[in-house]
Each structure stands twice: as C-alpha cells, then as structure tokens.
Design a protein around this motif. Structure first.
Motif, PDB file in Angstrom:
ATOM      1  N   MET A   1     -13.121  30.791 -14.733  1.00  0.00           N
ATOM      2  CA  MET A   1     -13.169  32.197 -14.248  1.00  0.00           C
ATOM      3  C   MET A   1     -14.002  32.048 -13.007  1.00  0.00           C
ATOM      4  O   MET A   1     -13.809  33.093 -12.165  1.00  0.00           O
TER       5      MET A   1
ATOM      6  N   PHE B   1     -12.516  22.582 -16.867  1.00  0.00           N
ATOM      7  CA  PHE B   1     -11.215  22.150 -17.380  1.00  0.00           C
ATOM      8  C   PHE B   1     -10.889  21.189 -16.671  1.00  0.00           C
ATOM      9  O   PHE B   1      -9.510  21.311 -16.703  1.00  0.00           O
TER      10      PHE B   1
ATOM     11  N   ARG C   1     -12.317  25.281 -30.633  1.00  0.00           N
ATOM     12  CA  ARG C   1     -11.875  26.715 -30.121  1.00  0.00           C
ATOM     13  C   ARG C   1     -11.523  26.979 -29.085  1.00  0.00           C
ATOM     14  O   ARG C   1     -10.400  27.666 -28.775  1.00  0.00           O
TER      15      ARG C   1
ATOM     16  N   VAL D   1      -7.392  27.841 -27.827  1.00  0.00           N
ATOM     17  CA  VAL D   1      -6.858  28.919 -27.000  1.00  0.00           C
ATOM     18  C   VAL D   1      -6.451  28.631 -25.703  1.00  0.00           C
ATOM     19  O   VAL D   1      -5.277  29.148 -25.360  1.00  0.00           O
TER      20      VAL D   1
ATOM     21  N   PRO E   1      -6.815  39.786 -28.343  1.00  0.00           N
ATOM     22  CA  PRO E   1      -5.837  40.303 -29.352  1.00  0.00           C
ATOM     23  C   PRO E   1      -4.527  39.293 -29.431  1.00  0.00           C
ATOM     24  O   PRO E   1      -3.952  39.298 -30.565  1.00  0.00           O
TER      25      PRO E   1
ATOM     26  N   GLY F   1     -14.075  37.276 -10.769  1.00  0.00           N
ATOM     27  CA  GLY F   1     -13.109  36.188 -11.298  1.00  0.00           C
ATOM     28  C   GLY F   1     -11.818  36.513 -10.870  1.00  0.00           C
ATOM     29  O   GLY F   1     -11.125  35.513 -10.752  1.00  0.00           O
TER      30      GLY F   1
ATOM     31  N   VAL G   1      -8.186  42.518 -13.188  1.00  0.00           N
ATOM     32  CA  VAL G   1      -7.314  42.098 -14.406  1.00  0.00           C
ATOM     33  C   VAL G   1      -8.327  41.154 -15.433  1.00  0.00           C
ATOM     34  O   VAL G   1      -8.230  41.252 -16.585  1.00  0.00           O
ATOM     35  N   CYS G   2      -9.676  40.535 -14.818  1.00  0.00           N
ATOM     36  CA  CYS G   2     -10.190  39.630 -15.640  1.00  0.00           C
ATOM     37  C   CYS G   2     -11.550  40.278 -16.518  1.00  0.00           C
ATOM     38  O   CYS G   2     -11.890  39.641 -17.203  1.00  0.00           O
TER      39      CYS G   2
ATOM     40  N   VAL H   1     -14.509  40.104 -15.539  1.00  0.00           N
ATOM     41  CA  VAL H   1     -15.528  39.543 -15.134  1.00  0.00           C
ATOM     42  C   VAL H   1     -16.776  40.380 -14.660  1.00  0.00           C
ATOM     43  O   VAL H   1     -17.958  40.265 -14.798  1.00  0.00           O
TER      44      VAL H   1
ATOM     45  N   THR I   1     -19.488  36.285 -19.348  1.00  0.00           N
ATOM     46  CA  THR I   1     -20.141  36.764 -20.397  1.00  0.00           C
ATOM     47  C   THR I   1     -20.862  38.139 -19.891  1.00  0.00           C
ATOM     48  O   THR I   1     -20.877  39.094 -20.589  1.00  0.00           O
TER      49      THR I   1
ATOM     50  N   LEU J   1     -11.606  44.142 -26.289  1.00  0.00           N
ATOM     51  CA  LEU J   1     -11.947  42.947 -25.411  1.00  0.00           C
ATOM     52  C   LEU J   1     -10.543  42.554 -24.373  1.00  0.00           C
ATOM     53  O   LEU J   1     -10.754  41.684 -23.949  1.00  0.00           O
ATOM     54  N   SER J   2      -9.634  43.107 -24.721  1.00  0.00           N
ATOM     55  CA  SER J   2      -8.386  42.712 -24.193  1.00  0.00           C
ATOM     56  C   SER J   2      -8.389  42.762 -22.616  1.00  0.00           C
ATOM     57  O   SER J   2      -7.603  42.105 -21.953  1.00  0.00           O
TER      58      SER J   2
ATOM     59  N   ASN K   1     -11.017  41.573 -20.998  1.00  0.00           N
ATOM     60  CA  ASN K   1     -12.061  40.546 -20.531  1.00  0.00           C
ATOM     61  C   ASN K   1     -11.467  39.217 -20.897  1.00  0.00           C
ATOM     62  O   ASN K   1     -10.992  38.913 -21.801  1.00  0.00           O
ATOM     63  N   ILE K   2     -11.279  38.467 -19.779  1.00  0.00           N
ATOM     64  CA  ILE K   2     -10.619  36.989 -19.968  1.00  0.00           C
ATOM     65  C   ILE K   2     -11.883  36.090 -20.161  1.00  0.00           C
ATOM     66  O   ILE K   2     -12.567  36.184 -19.254  1.00  0.00           O
TER      67      ILE K   2
ATOM     68  N   ARG L   1     -12.122  31.948 -20.491  1.00  0.00           N
ATOM     69  CA  ARG L   1     -11.061  30.693 -20.435  1.00  0.00           C
ATOM     70  C   ARG L   1     -11.886  29.751 -21.227  1.00  0.00           C
ATOM     71  O   ARG L   1     -11.493  28.401 -21.601  1.00  0.00           O
ATOM     72  N   CYS L   2     -13.255  29.764 -21.688  1.00  0.00           N
ATOM     73  CA  CYS L   2     -14.057  28.743 -22.245  1.00  0.00           C
ATOM     74  C   CYS L   2     -14.205  28.926 -23.976  1.00  0.00           C
ATOM     75  O   CYS L   2     -14.056  27.929 -24.655  1.00  0.00           O
TER      76      CYS L   2
ATOM     77  N   GLY M   1     -12.519  30.811 -26.377  1.00  0.00           N
ATOM     78  CA  GLY M   1     -11.539  31.067 -27.371  1.00  0.00           C
ATOM     79  C   GLY M   1     -11.621  32.353 -28.124  1.00  0.00           C
ATOM     80  O   GLY M   1     -11.089  32.628 -29.175  1.00  0.00           O
ATOM     81  N   TYR M   2     -12.770  33.224 -27.836  1.00  0.00           N
ATOM     82  CA  TYR M   2     -12.939  34.487 -28.253  1.00  0.00           C
ATOM     83  C   TYR M   2     -13.481  34.768 -29.602  1.00  0.00           C
ATOM     84  O   TYR M   2     -13.981  35.745 -29.929  1.00  0.00           O
TER      85      TYR M   2
END
Ligand code: FES
Ligand code: FES
Lengths: 990, 167
Positions: A201, A256, A705, A709, A743, B47, B52-53, B55, B112, B138-139, B141-142, B144-145, B147-148
């Motif tokens: 991000m 990553f 996790r 993902v 989702p 971000g 889209v993201c 952040v 976050t 939350l859809s 908010n991306i 990448r760390c 995994g939600y």
C-alpha cells in the motif's frame, strides 16, 4: 475475545511462544507512524516527477526538455545522457549485454521506463514540467512472450548481445537420462505462470542529498535489502560504499519483496540531487508502481516426469523460460536459483535435469515478490503430480504420500543440494487431513457431483525455504567461473544488544521490517535471556548504514527474520548475559554456572535471596570498570554477526543448499465452478504450516493469513497484462489490477500441525511468511483441473478464462510443444454512430476541410496547422479519468469524395502515451441538413492504455459527442447543451 | 462560486479533530496532500490517489470520505476527523483501536488509519453488525498485509465493546 488458530506454547516464565501484543501498534494505531513521506525534509527539498516511456520498444531519437527547465519552479532535469556521464552500469552477478542505468539511454525497452526525471519545487510543478518535455521515438517491434523471445527471428532487445536469452544453463543431478530410459512411464506438461506482485500500500519513496564532504550521498528510502545491493548502488555512483549513507525509517508500508528494486531509483535520485544542488524527494504514484516498479518473473516451464505404475517418481526434467522483462536488476535472476536446491519439492526424487533460460522481453524488469521463485516452480511440480495420479487412477493424496520424504530421512540431502533440516511430512499431512475434515469434504464433493455440479478437490504440498544462502546465485555460473570469482556462501545477520548505566536494554538490528512485528519478537527473545519483560527492552530497527552493524545479507526477504535475525538476537543476548553473569558471580560470591536471571534480578540458582538487581550489574559495567572481573572490557554492548555453517558454497557439480531452514506446508481445498459464469467458488480451503518453533503465534498467524490472501489474489484475480502485439501495459490502476478485498476472501481453515523445530537455527524457528504463495495457486488449480477433468490449467483462474475452458475441455496431447501464448486482447476502441448537422453536405464538407474551423471543432485543440495536402498537425489537451495531458497529433485525410465521404487516419503522441487510429465519415443529405455517419477504431499505448479500457472507452465516446456538438455549432445550429439533435445521435459501442 | 486561478493559492480553514486549522492551497491541491503536507497531519496516508484503496479515508462532517478525491478548497468550513483524533482524551486507545491491538489486526499499519476511519463511521451507523456486513463495509479498503480476517474480528470485538460500554 479474540479467536486464534495458532496456539501459544511457551516455557514457564518465558515470553517466546506467547501471543505478546505488538509494541509497534502504539504509534501506528494513532497515526504516528514514521513512513518516508512522513519524515521532515530539509527546507528547499525538491520534489520529483518521472517522465516514462509510452512504448514497449523504441529508439529514443531526441529529447528536448528546454521548455520544462524554463518553467518557474523547475530546478533540474536529467535524462539517460546524465546517467551515462555520471554513473556506471548497475551490475548483476554475471556478464551479460545489458547496460542498465535506471533511465533509458538509446532505447526504451518497456512501457513505463524512465526517460526524463524532473526536480521542481513541488510535485504539481514537476508534473506540469513533464508535459513540456518533447521526446521523439522511433517505434520498434516488441517481444512480450519469453518463448517467442528466444527465437532467432525475435527482435533483439539488447543489441550488444546476440540473443534475448542472456543465460542458459543445464544442471544434471543424479542420472536423469538413465532414469527416463528405464522408466515404465513418462508424462509431460507445460506451465505458464503469469506476472504479478503483491503491490504494497505504500509505494516507493526516496529522499536523496549530495554530501560534498564525502563526495557521496545521504539517502532515506524504504529499501528492504538485501544490502548486497548497497554495493551495486555505490559502484554505479562511482563512490565508496561508506560514502553512500542509507537510512531506512522505522515504518515501511509493506513490501512483500517489491521494495528491493527501489535501488535503481536511489541511484537516479542521487544524480538528480547533485545536479539540482539540493535534496530531492520522490514518492512513486500507484500507476508508476503497477507499471514500472516490480513483478515476479512470469515463467514457462516444460516439466517431464519418469515414474512407475505405482506413481513412484524416479526423475524429473524441467526446462524453464524465466521472463525477467527488459533489464536484470541485482540480484536477478535470483528467484529461479533460490529454489534450485529444492527443485524436487518435498519428494524423494533422486534424478533431476533442469535447464534455466533467463529471458529478456519488453516488459517491466522483475524483482522480488513474496514466494521468490517458489510459486512458479511448485506450480509445475504439483500439477505434474496430479496429472500422474489422474493418469494412473491413484488418489492424488496417496500419490503425494508415496513420494514425500519420510520422517526418518531427515536431515535430507535433496538431489539438487538442499539440506532439508527437519520435518515429518506424513504426520503433517495426516493431521491436516483429520483436523481439516477431508472426509467430510469428499462427501460434499460426491453429493455435488451427483447433482451434476462441477466440483473438484485439489491438494498441494510445499517445502518452505527460509534464510537464503548468499552463494546460491553463483550457481548460475559454471564451476570454472565460480572458481575464478572466489567462494560465496553464508548469510550474516547482525544484532546488537546493549545495557546502559541504569540497566535499561536497547536492541538494534539489521532486519528492516515492513510490518512483521520484528520489534516485538526481538524484545521477547532478549527479555527471555535477560530475565526481563518484553517492554523492558527497547528495540529500534530503523537503520543507518553509517552507524549500524550490517552485512550483505541484511534486510527483510526470503523469510530471513525468524532463522537469522532471531538467532543473532539470541546470540547477542547470550553474550550480554554471560558477561553480566560473570560480574554478578563476583558480587554474589558464587560460581558463574550458579547464576540465573529472573524477573529483573540476577541471583544464585540454589538461593534466590542471594540476588542483585539487574540494573545494578548493568550500572557497574559503566560506573565502575575497576570493579569488573579481571580482563573484562568495560561497558555492556554485544554484537552478534551470526552465520550458519550449513550455508556452504555451490559444489563443483552445482549442488547448492539454497536456504538454511525448510518448513513444510500442506493444503487441500474444494471448489465449485459456476457453469454459467466460470466463477470459481471456494467451498473450503484448509492450510497447515510446520515452521518449527513459533516465536509469537499472533504474528505467525498474521503472516499465514496475509500470505493466504495475497495468494488468493494471485490465484483468482491478479495479473499484470500486456498487449502481445504492441507491448502496452494494461493494468495501471487498482480498477484494472484487481486485488482481494474483504468480502472476496474465502474463509481459511488454519491447522496447526505438530512443529518440527530446525536444528540449525538458534530457537528452532523457520520462516512462515511465504507458504501459501507456494501452495494456494496450484492447490486451487488442481481442484479446478479435477472439477473440469482438464490437464492444461493456469492462473489467475478468472471467470472468463474458466468459462472458456468449460467449452474446451480437451486434454492436451502428450508431448506437445509449449503452446503459443494467448494473444493479449488489443486495446482497440471501436465505435459507430451518426448525427444530424443543420447544414448542407457541401457546407459540412467545407468545415471538415478548413483547418481554422476544424480547430474549433476538435475537442481540446489549441492549434491546427496544415502541413501538406490534406495533412494536418494539431496540439490537443485531453483527459481520461485521473490523467490529463497534451498530445501532438498528426492527421491525414484520404479517399476524399467531395462532398460525400472521407477517411481520417492519424497518430497522437503525448506524455500520457500514444495512439493511432482511423475513421471514416460519410455525409448524406437528409431532412433538416446532413446526416453524418462515422466509424472509428483507435489503438492506445502508454499511460492511457494502462489506466484501463473501461475509462478510455467512455472518454472516447464523450470526445466524439463533443466533436459533433461542436460541428453542429460550427454549422450554425443550436447547441442546446444536450448534444445537438440528440435524438439522432447514436453512441458508439466497443 | 468565483473562478479560481490555477496558479493561485487560496486560504482554507476547517476544524480538524475539533481544533481549527488553516493553510493555503492551490485549487488543485488534494485534501490528502493538504492534510499531510500543509497541516502536517501525516496520519492519513495515500495508497493510490485514484479513489480505490481507501487508505486516505477521513471523516468529513461525519461521513467517511476519500481525501484523495476531494480538493482541499472543498473542505472549507468542514468538520474533519482523522486518525490523530481517534484515541481517548487521556491518550489511551479507543475501543476500536484496542480491538485492533488485541486482535493483531494490523501489520505495516499503512492502511490502518483509513480502515479505522471507515469502520468508525460504519459502527456509528450499524452498532451490531454481522461479520458479512463488516466485510462489505470494508470492501473499499485494501489491506495487503493482514488478509482481513483479524480486521473483521477486531471490528466485531469493537462493536461489542462499544455496545457494552454504552449500555
Ligand atoms: S489514496 Fe485515496 S482511495 Fe487510494
Ligand atoms: S496492514 Fe499493511 S496494508 Fe494493511
């Protein structure tokens, strides 16, 4: 109360193994993190924008940036010419024809390659200046596919060489030819693994300043290591490594792997800072990141197996075409070599042949991506296993069990050289199957199939390497070349533990975290050794190469932290403890062996009352060196440079222990495919990882996790797409490069198997962060193959692709040559339409052929000049979605049939990319004026193409709408604000 | 509204976490850039800068808004809330922050602040959500760390804690 899958397991009174909450959260949760762009910069720091190539392959004929430099607020512009004059090439580990300096020299070789770099008072001004740089290109034919690129007729990308294959090596381990000749059965498949990256991000960020005192540079960036690359940067800048002072901040917003290849930008920013005479700061934007930062190499692998009727595999042969894009950046092509030692995965296969072709194509250069070479390799091996099982009618899980390394064989020396330290693979599989409910899942599958549904189960196992041997990349060289270059091996980790005059403890280290909780973990380890609590230990992990201990292996990659940094922290803490124990033994008048550290006290084991506070012993070393035992150095600061002797150099016959510790992962899943849409619905996904000792289960679970993902993204949706014809990049926004959101993530059933600690790391810990990168793509692909009865499957498993397979379930014939790549869908935008203009056909014709009038009609047109008979040049400003830019357009009119029809064709070039297109216009007398009908077709490349077809199509329709509105106006009609005679206007489609 | 000059700089004033702040912005300066670089409130991150993201999410007059899709000059006179204002007055974590802390719901922490601002608005509207409702909230908010998973758990825990605290 929080629910976790990975249990706590700690010795009485110890913190390692406990779910200690993260100290990092205290600032991060309050928005007080310190990421690069949050740090204060010196007054006068310039901000940077980078002009990038819209072409995949073109000669740079000329660059004129005089107008950009003249813009108020612009300080400096650099191009390839500056890089050529002031830097040396950024080298990789072997000789090759590539001259890479971070900015294009004579040619551009991928869409997004830097062409000019601008420093200005702020980013907005720098971007304005970007529009004023004029670059003339001569477009060349690109090559996008790595197998095509290997052919002699392919366009040669680096003309100093004679092939786009810059390294080809064949490795023979055991007797593969004999094994294949003797085998009862053989089978072969070809795999195409796509391009992707986990796209953190926070994007790349660099602040650079020229330091006259040393002749070097002071840099702050979110570079992740390995620090071996520090030497590459310094050499390119023609300075001493010590004069390149690099700082990494406390926080980095994920990496990553991707923040390895920030280093070319560090070099470029240093050159720019020197020319601008002030510090410069560059913050990459998202389009830059997606198009030009980093990607895992895509790979074509032809894999062949030799086996018997029971499915026992005796030999593998693999040929890889590993696609690294336009340039190699150190330590590339490392991913393929990082996995070399475990080419046979977790199977007891004793004969192996591997051919590695390192390919150059017109795509973004590659770098590190979590999993680092593993997803590509294991996709091939695990697909092969399932194909064999299907052929023989053996249950695929039984097939794995028959071939997995047995518990009593550890430590196991794999045929390509990996010394696999520990494991009990069969037990891990059994525990996963039991606890994950495989039997139940099989019943669900049977029931679904009985209803005629497309349901499949997939399995995948993987060896998870951690802590890389710095010598593995030398495996690319021949034995003779290696001998000449000298040995390369090991992987040094550096951690310093110090105790100050009041007994408080400080830890610094070289692990460069990006969110993995290293501060917390190291505080647990050091606290345990010194009898303290984690929050008594202050861990500081921002780095400064001028002051901190570091070696070439420093950084955060390839699951280095748990085996390496944690071992170093443990060793440094033990050194401090040993010294303090000696001091305390004198004070307490007992033998050193009698000393224990508990709860802030140092005491005699047998008599806990005979004790001295921890801080007092610490203080003594500072306040009273004279009271220290004989020959003891004063102070309390111990550094460990930890290295594992098992990380030996490549042997003469190319065996290499590529990593130090090897975990094991095993997954299974059930998927159902919607026959109407091709959507893959994950019914159940079960995953287990044995990573030895778990240091902090909260952190370990987060890594699993998170990896899961990221792997779901790679498996179901993510791919960097290129147009196979012209090489344009098609995935430049998060609307085109889709990544998983909450989702969309199928639930994960996480199993915690019995751990098998590593005998080679200090705490028995192995890496845990990459496992699902290896297993998930192929586990799901195996499930989809099972559901469809199909042999040839590839990721991402997008609905459109799976839908195509549903209508083509042919098994690929045995021994097929690598299939031709699917031609990427062009980015052509097509449309037709018509409108009514209130004027006669002749009047409309006159407008169309009058440059002055046309200038009023073409949207965004500033000037239109006739440059020849029926040839025009125009300057237009156009915007699409978030991007807007100036284009130089050339327009030709042909097939003139006055006043009936004309064909327009032309090209447009600008900072946003280029386009070419054609259209025909027909005029017809109609009631109320002239019916103007048109068709058009436009091809795009560069930024406009990357931000995506969807937006561009909408924009194209909008522009044409504006064109005809203006035409109506020009012809004397009313612009009613509603699109002229809207009723007749039919919108173009695509 | 008077037309603004592209090169001009215009005064902007609003309340940030209850305190008045002011600065100057060119018409095209994004609210995210204004917060971060003019005001120095760097807790709000960016971000993607194309909406889209998530952040960059902040609250404007109580609504979760992407500050990269809003110009600073549009924020004139607004009540803006950012991550810097989320903790309790004594500096301790709010229920939502505490739940994130206990659930290991952040790693790099870059996404976050945006996630927390989205959730704080969402839980205000829906204090007793299902897990699926949280996921949908939350859809945008991306992350990448993580995994939600832990984020969803944290949101559920926070909702419960807030409900119980209010009872
Ligand atoms: S930065 Fe605003 S939505 Fe991504
Ligand atoms: S915690 Fe790193 S992106 Fe969410």
């Amino acid at each position: 109360m929080p629910q976790f899958a990975v249990p706590e397991h700690a010795e009485e009174g110890k913190f390692v193994g406990r779910r200690i909450t993260r100290v990092e959260n205290i600032t991060l949760l309050k928005g007080k993190g310190q990421f690069v762009d949050d740090l204060p910069t010196k007054k006068g720091t310039a901000e940077v924008a980078i002009l990038r190539s819209p072409h995949a392959h073109a000669e740079v004929v000329s660059i004129d940036y005089s107008d950009a430099l003249a813009l108020p607020g612009v300080f400096a512009v650099i191009t390839g010419e500056d890089m050529l004059a002031e830097t040396d090439p950024m080298i990789v580990g072997f000789e090759n024809p590539i001259d890479y300096r971070g900015v294009a020299l004579d040619k551009v070789r991928y869409v997004g390659e830097p062409v000019a770099v601008i420093a200005a008072r702020d980013r907005y001004t720098a971007e304005d200046a970007m529009d004023l740089v004029k670059v003339e290109y001569k477009v060349l034919k690109p090559v996008i596919d790595p197998v095509e690129a290997a052919k002699p007729e392919a366009p040669l990308i680096h003309t100093k060489g004679d092939s786009n294959c810059v390294s080809r090596r064949t490795f023979t381990h055991g007797e593969p030819d004999d094994a294949f000749a003797a085998a009862k059965r053989t089978n072969e498949i070809t795999i195409r693994y796509p391009r992707n990256s986990i796209t953190p991000m926070e994007t790349y960020a660099v602040i650079a300043e020229h330091m006259e005192e040393t002749g070097g540079f002071d840099v702050t960036s979110n570079f992740q290591g390995p620090f071996s690359v520090h030497t590459v940067m310094a050499m390119a800048l023609r300075i001493r490594t010590s004069a390149l002072r690099h700082h990494s901040p406390t926080n980095s917003g994920g990496s990553f792997g991707s923040k390895l290849t920030i280093f070319p930008y560090v070099v470029v920013m240093c050159v720019l800072a020197r020319k601008a005479g002030r510090p410069v700061k560059w913050i990459e934007d998202r389009l830059e990141h997606l198009s030009s930062a980093n990607s895992a190499p895509n790979r074509v692998t032809r894999i062949e197996a030799a086996y018997d009727d029971d499915g026992i595999v005796s030999a593998l042969r693999m040929e890889h075409w590993d696609d690294h894009g336009a340039y190699l950046r150190a330590p590339m092509p490392a991913p393929i070599y990082r996995m070399h030692g475990v080419s046979t995965n977790g199977y007891d296969i004793r004969h192996l042949e591997v051919v590695n072709n390192i390919m150059i194509t017109n795509k973004c250069p590659t770098g590190a991506v979590r999993g680092f070479g593993g997803p590509q390799l294991y996709f091939a091996v695990e697909r092969m296993m399932q194909v064999i099982a299907t052929e023989l009618g053996i249950d695929p899980l039984e097939m794995l069990r028959r071939n997995l390394i047995k518990a009593e064989q550890f430590p196991y020396k794999a045929i390509a050289g990996a010394l696999i330290d520990s494991g009990d693979y069969h037990r891990t599989v059994d525990e996963t199957v039991d606890q994950g409910g495989l039997e139940e899942l099989k019943k669900r599958r049977d029931a679904a199939r009985a209803e005629g549904k497309l349901y499949g189960i997939g399995y995948a196992a993987c060896v998870e390497p951690s802590q890389s041997n710095m010598g593995y990349i030398s495996t690319l060289k021949t034995g003779l070349e290696r001998e000449r270059a000298g040995p390369k091996d090991g992987a040094v980790a550096t951690v310093t533990v110090s105790v100050d005059a009041l007994g408080s403890v400080n830890v610094i280290g070289d692990s460069v975290p990006q969110g993995q909780g290293h501060q917390t973990t190291l505080s647990q380890i050091v606290a345990d050794e010194l009898g303290l609590r984690p929050h008594d230990v202050v861990v500081t992990l921002d780095t400064d190469t001028a002051k901190d201990g570091w070696s070439i292996a420093a950084g955060n990659y390839s699951c280095r932290f748990a085996p390496a940094s944690c071992s170093a922290a443990h060793e440094a803490a033990v050194k401090v403890r040993t010294k303090m124990a000696r001091i305390a033994a004198t004070t307490l008048n007992v033998g050193v062996d009698e000393i224990e550290f508990t709860k802030g006290k140092i005491h005699a084991k047998s008599n806990p009352d005979n004790a001295v506070p921890f801080y007092r012993v610490g203080g003594l070393a500072h306040w009273s060196p004279s009271s220290l035992p004989d020959e003891m150095d004063p102070g309390l600061r111990e550094t460990s440079h930890w290295n594992a002797p098992e990380l030996t150099p490549t042997t003469a016959n190319d065996e290499i222990n590529t990593s130090l510790a090897y975990g094991f992962g095993f997954d299974f899943c059930g998927v159902e495919i919607d026959p109407k849409t091709g959507q893959v619905r994950v019914d159940k996904y079960v995953s287990a990882h044995d990573c030895g000792t778990i240091l902090n289960p909260g952190l370990a679970e987060g890594q699993i996790r998170g990896s899961y993902v990221a792997a779901i993204g790679a498996t179901l949706m993510e791919e960097f797409k290129y147009n196979e014809e012209d090489g344009s990049f098609l995935s430049g926004t998060f609307a085109e490069y889709l990544v998983p959101t909450a989702p969309e993530v199928p639930e994960l059933t996480l199993i915690h198997p019995t751990p098998n600690p590593s005998p080679y790391t200090r705490l028995g810990a192995k890496g845990i962060a990459e496992g699902n990168q290896y297993t998930t793509p192929v586990c799901m692909a195996n499930a989809v193959a099972d559901a469809l009865g199909r042999k040839d499957v590839s990721t991402p498993l997008t609905p459109s692709k799976v839908f195509e397979w549903l209508h083509d379930t042919e098994m690929q014939p045995k021994g097929a040559t690598p299939p031709a790549p699917a031609k990427g869908k062009g980015q052509a935008i097509e449309g037709v339409g018509e409108t009514l203009v209130p004027a006669s056909p002749q009047e409309v014709w006159n407008i169309l052929l009058d440059p002055e009038k046309m200038a009023n009609v073409i949207p965004g047109c500033h000037e239109l000049t006739e440059v020849g008979s029926n040839a025009y040049e125009a300057v237009v400003t156009l915007g699409v979605g978030p991007v807007k830019g100036k284009f130089d357009a050339k327009i030709n009119l042909t097939d003139l049939d006055e006043p009936k029809s004309v064909t327009l064709s032309g090209t447009a070039q600008g900072t946003l990319g280029s386009s070419s297109g054609s259209g025909s216009v027909t005029l017809e007398a109609a009631d109320g004026g002239t019916r103007v009908s048109y068709t058009y077709e436009v091809h795009l490349s560069g930024k406009v193409a990357a931000v995506g077809g969807r937006m561009v199509r909408g924009a194209a329709r909008h522009l044409i709408d504006r064109f005809f509105k203006a035409l109506v106006r020009q012809a004397g009609g009313e612009d009613d604000g509603g699109g002229g005679k809207r009723g007749l206007f039919r919108r173009g489609g695509s | 509204m008077t037309k603004m000059e592209r090169a001009g700089r215009y005064p902007v004033e609003f309340n940030l976490n209850g305190e008045p702040v002011d600065g100057f912005a060119s018409p095209r300066m994004l609210l995210s850039d204004f917060l971060r670089h003019e005001i120095g409130a760097t807790g709000t991150h960016v971000g993607c800068e194309h909406g889209v993201c998530g952040v960059c999410t902040v609250k404007v007059d109580g609504k979760a808004v992407r500050s990269c899709l809003m110009f600073a000059v549009q924020a004139e006179g607004a009540e803006i809330e950012t991550i810097e204002g989320m903790a309790e007055a004594d500096g301790s974590f709010s229920a939502l922050q505490e739940a994130f802390h206990q659930n290991f719901a952040l790693q790099c922490g870059y996404c976050t602040p945006g996630v927390l601002m989205s959730l704080s608005e969402f839980l205000g509207r829906n204090p007793d959500p299902t897990e699926d409702e949280v996921k949908v909230a939350l859809s945008g908010n991306i992350c990448r760390c993580t995994g939600y998973h832990e984020i969803v758990q944290a949101a559920m825990d926070a909702a419960k804690a807030i409900r119980e605290g209010a009872a």
